[in-house]
Design a protein around this motif. Structure first.
Motif, PDB file in Angstrom:
ATOM      1  N   ASN A  47       0.874  -1.171   0.000  1.00  0.00           N
ATOM      2  CA  ASN A  47       0.000   0.000   0.000  1.00  0.00           C
ATOM      3  C   ASN A  47       0.919   1.230   0.000  1.00  0.00           C
ATOM      4  OD1 ASN A  47      -2.062   1.721   2.402  1.00  0.00           O
ATOM      5  ND2 ASN A  47      -2.181   1.796   0.183  1.00  0.00           N
ATOM      6  N   ILE A  75      -2.800  -2.189  -3.157  1.00  0.00           N
ATOM      7  CA  ILE A  75      -3.998  -1.364  -3.069  1.00  0.00           C
ATOM      8  C   ILE A  75      -3.529   0.070  -3.184  1.00  0.00           C
ATOM      9  CG2 ILE A  75      -3.955  -1.376  -0.530  1.00  0.00           C
ATOM     10  CD1 ILE A  75      -7.080  -1.125  -0.742  1.00  0.00           C
ATOM     11  N   ASN A  78      -7.023   4.649  -7.450  1.00  0.00           N
ATOM     12  CA  ASN A  78      -7.270   4.076  -8.778  1.00  0.00           C
ATOM     13  C   ASN A  78      -6.847   4.986  -9.929  1.00  0.00           C
ATOM     14  OD1 ASN A  78      -9.393   5.971  -8.854  1.00  0.00           O
ATOM     15  ND2 ASN A  78     -10.786   4.534  -9.828  1.00  0.00           N
ATOM     16  N   SER A 101      -8.047  -6.404 -11.676  1.00  0.00           N
ATOM     17  CA  SER A 101      -8.225  -5.035 -11.204  1.00  0.00           C
ATOM     18  C   SER A 101      -9.527  -5.015 -10.409  1.00  0.00           C
ATOM     19  CB  SER A 101      -8.297  -4.068 -12.393  1.00  0.00           C
ATOM     20  OG  SER A 101      -8.669  -2.773 -11.960  1.00  0.00           O
ATOM     21  N   LYS A 103     -12.083  -2.939  -7.987  1.00  0.00           N
ATOM     22  CA  LYS A 103     -12.536  -1.637  -7.483  1.00  0.00           C
ATOM     23  C   LYS A 103     -13.079  -1.805  -6.069  1.00  0.00           C
ATOM     24  CE  LYS A 103     -15.798   2.101  -8.517  1.00  0.00           C
ATOM     25  NZ  LYS A 103     -16.883   2.535  -9.446  1.00  0.00           N
ATOM     26  N   MET A 104     -12.472  -1.098  -5.117  1.00  0.00           N
ATOM     27  CA  MET A 104     -12.837  -1.238  -3.712  1.00  0.00           C
ATOM     28  C   MET A 104     -13.875  -0.190  -3.303  1.00  0.00           C
ATOM     29  SD  MET A 104     -11.148  -3.872  -2.964  1.00  0.00           S
ATOM     30  CE  MET A 104     -11.333  -3.956  -1.170  1.00  0.00           C
ATOM     31  N   THR A 117     -10.069   3.541  -4.391  1.00  0.00           N
ATOM     32  CA  THR A 117      -8.892   2.690  -4.531  1.00  0.00           C
ATOM     33  C   THR A 117      -9.209   1.441  -5.337  1.00  0.00           C
ATOM     34  OG1 THR A 117      -9.401   1.611  -2.417  1.00  0.00           O
ATOM     35  CG2 THR A 117      -7.852   3.466  -2.370  1.00  0.00           C
ATOM     36  N   ASN A 118      -8.163   0.889  -5.906  1.00  0.00           N
ATOM     37  CA  ASN A 118      -8.255  -0.393  -6.599  1.00  0.00           C
ATOM     38  C   ASN A 118      -7.158  -1.314  -6.083  1.00  0.00           C
ATOM     39  OD1 ASN A 118     -10.179   0.865  -8.404  1.00  0.00           O
ATOM     40  ND2 ASN A 118      -9.595  -0.672  -9.924  1.00  0.00           N
ATOM     41  N   ILE A 119      -7.432  -2.596  -6.143  1.00  0.00           N
ATOM     42  CA  ILE A 119      -6.393  -3.592  -5.903  1.00  0.00           C
ATOM     43  C   ILE A 119      -5.977  -4.137  -7.264  1.00  0.00           C
ATOM     44  CG2 ILE A 119      -5.892  -5.895  -4.990  1.00  0.00           C
ATOM     45  CD1 ILE A 119      -7.686  -5.278  -2.635  1.00  0.00           C
ATOM     46  N   TYR A 120      -4.673  -4.127  -7.529  1.00  0.00           N
ATOM     47  CA  TYR A 120      -4.138  -4.705  -8.760  1.00  0.00           C
ATOM     48  C   TYR A 120      -3.325  -5.942  -8.397  1.00  0.00           C
ATOM     49  CZ  TYR A 120      -5.294  -0.087 -10.643  1.00  0.00           C
ATOM     50  OH  TYR A 120      -5.956   1.065 -11.004  1.00  0.00           O
ATOM     51  N   ASP A 142     -18.697  -4.537  -0.561  1.00  0.00           N
ATOM     52  CA  ASP A 142     -17.936  -5.671  -0.026  1.00  0.00           C
ATOM     53  C   ASP A 142     -18.658  -6.351   1.130  1.00  0.00           C
ATOM     54  OD1 ASP A 142     -17.618  -3.858   2.021  1.00  0.00           O
ATOM     55  OD2 ASP A 142     -15.451  -4.081   2.193  1.00  0.00           O
TER      56      ASP A 142
END
Length: 244
Positions: A47, A75, A78, A101, A103-104, A117-120, A142
């Motif tokens: 992060n 994370i 984005n 990818s 999307k959080m 934020t995004n997790i890649y 979520d």
């Protein structure tokens, strides 16, 4: 202040932390017992600070470049995947594959900041091919409800099958569309990115605007119902006038 990489030594079970600048002072080698050997990292979770170069992707590029194989997950804001880190992203894809990818929720860090934020997720050691399928997951819901009350006894409440949702995201990243259960096809999309682009990492399921027969029938039915309703109203007014 630049982020610090916490490098964990394996073998005797001890954790040896390096308090160094991870961008300039760490060369990928062991700093303790096996100083002449390369640290064999095969995974990382990161992060990075969004204020750093490339929206923080400078740290991601550094970490991935020091790995020969394995997986990485970050994370990050984005915007790093949609134009703020183009050159970093293109270089990353020269040696690593973007697998997913995610999307959080926008309130993920409620109480501290409100950023999208995004997790890649990456597979290291394999350049990204233009035909590689990328899993795009909208994880805006979520399953957790958050509160901004700092003194609340519980700021995170499972209100919509949160544990099951997180497990399904893991399964979707690993196995693909066959694991769709809670999520809909509007929240899960398999597409591709251009390795030479660097700004197309945030995608969503395309909206289907093709007219369907069922839609046409419903429109006609709604119109006929409106016409009949008008005829009845007009007929009722005429009868009232005749009655006078």
């Amino acid at each position: 202040m630049l982020a610090i990489l916490n490098m964990i030594m394996m073998g005797d079970g001890s954790s040896n932390i390096l308090n160094k600048n991870s961008l300039t002072d760490f060369d990928g080698m062991y700093s303790f017992n096996q100083k002449n050997e390369k640290f064999p990292a095969t995974s990382f979770i990161l992060n990075p600070p969004y204020s750093a170069e490339g929206n923080g992707m400078i740290f991601v590029e550094k970490a991935l470049s020091m790995m020969d194989k394995g997986y990485g997950a970050i994370i990050i804001q984005n915007s790093a995947g949609s134009g703020k880190a183009i050159e970093y992203n293109k270089r990353i894809l020269e040696h690593s594959t973007l697998l997913a990818s995610i999307k959080m929720p926008v309130d993920l860090f409620i109480g501290k900041s409100s950023v999208q934020t995004n997790i890649y997720v990456f597979r290291v050691g394999e350049p990204h091919h233009k035909d590689q399928i990328v899993k795009f997951i909208d994880f805006s819901n979520d399953g957790y409800t958050r509160t901004n009350r700092k003194k609340a006894s519980n700021n995170l409440v499972d209100t919509d099958r949160a544990k099951e949702r997180y497990q399904e995201v893991v399964d979707l990243v690993r196995f693909g569309k066959s694991k769709l259960n809670i999520f809909t096809e509007k929240e899960y999309y398999e597409g591709t990115i251009d390795p030479k682009n660097g700004a197309d990492w945030n995608q969503s399921a395309p909206i289907d605007i093709k007219p369907r027969l069922e839609d046409f029938k419903k429109t006609v039915a709604d119109y006929l119902a409106w016409e009949v309703s008008n005829l009845i109203q007009n007929s009722s007014k005429e009868n009232d006038n005749l009655g006078k």
